[in-house]
Design a protein around this motif. Sequence first.
Motif, short mmCIF file in Angstrom:
data_model
loop_
_atom_site.label_atom_id
_atom_site.label_comp_id
_atom_site.label_asym_id
_atom_site.label_seq_id
_atom_site.Cartn_x
_atom_site.Cartn_y
_atom_site.Cartn_z
N UNK A 69 38.96 2.61 19.64
CA UNK A 69 37.95 2.06 18.74
C UNK A 69 38.64 1.71 17.43
N UNK A 70 38.54 0.46 16.98
CA UNK A 70 39.21 0.11 15.73
C UNK A 70 38.54 0.78 14.54
N UNK A 71 39.34 1.11 13.54
CA UNK A 71 38.80 1.73 12.34
C UNK A 71 38.08 0.71 11.47
N UNK A 72 37.04 1.15 10.80
CA UNK A 72 36.27 0.27 9.92
C UNK A 72 37.13 -0.08 8.71
N UNK A 73 37.13 -1.36 8.34
CA UNK A 73 37.88 -1.79 7.17
C UNK A 73 38.41 -3.21 7.34
N UNK A 74 39.17 -3.64 6.33
CA UNK A 74 39.75 -4.98 6.34
C UNK A 74 41.26 -4.88 6.47
N UNK A 75 41.83 -5.93 7.08
CA UNK A 75 43.27 -5.95 7.31
C UNK A 75 43.74 -7.41 7.33
N UNK A 99 28.81 3.34 19.28
CA UNK A 99 29.79 3.06 20.34
C UNK A 99 30.37 1.65 20.25
N UNK A 100 29.93 0.88 19.28
CA UNK A 100 30.41 -0.50 19.14
C UNK A 100 30.79 -0.78 17.70
N UNK A 101 31.73 -1.70 17.53
CA UNK A 101 32.13 -2.19 16.20
C UNK A 101 32.18 -3.71 16.25
N UNK A 102 31.75 -4.32 15.16
CA UNK A 102 31.83 -5.77 15.04
C UNK A 102 33.17 -6.12 14.40
N UNK A 103 33.89 -7.07 15.00
CA UNK A 103 35.18 -7.48 14.49
C UNK A 103 35.14 -8.98 14.19
N UNK A 104 35.41 -9.33 12.93
CA UNK A 104 35.49 -10.73 12.50
C UNK A 104 36.94 -11.05 12.21
N UNK A 105 37.44 -12.15 12.75
CA UNK A 105 38.79 -12.61 12.47
C UNK A 105 38.68 -14.00 11.85
N UNK A 106 39.06 -14.11 10.58
CA UNK A 106 39.02 -15.40 9.88
C UNK A 106 40.45 -15.82 9.60
N UNK A 107 40.79 -17.05 10.00
CA UNK A 107 42.15 -17.56 9.86
C UNK A 107 42.21 -18.48 8.64
N UNK A 108 43.26 -18.25 7.84
CA UNK A 108 43.47 -19.04 6.62
C UNK A 108 44.83 -19.73 6.68
#
Length: 124
Positions: A69-75, A99-108
């Motif tokens: 499970x990925x940790x909450x935060x920004x990277x 049991x779920x986490x939302x993951x957003x990946x924004x490309x710059x």
Amino acid sequence: MARCLQPSRAAGFTLIEVLVALTIVAVALVAGLQSTASLSRDAQRQADTLLAHVCAENELIKMRLSHQMPGVGDNDVPCEQAGRSLTIKVAVRPTPNPNFRRVDAQVFDQQSPILRLSTVVGRL
């Protein structure tokens, strides 16, 4: 019999006719140039979007395959694609279901956003 002499007109175009023809050609060339520039910008934007999509998908798949499970935060994650350096800002947020986490990946590309992809990662 007296003959009237009429002034003879030389065959050819007048200056006004030549200027009108040149104006029409110039307008057509400018329109063609604008169309070509627009096509070039669209092709570059499509290539940028494709590279950004590959970067974002790779990062999201890497998270899914980690079996954790990925940790909450920004990277921030660097991504090199086709000789271009892009940056992926990954944001992991909690959901109402633990049991779920939302993951957003924004490309710059430098500071300009190109693409954003989101997924939900669950506990296995």
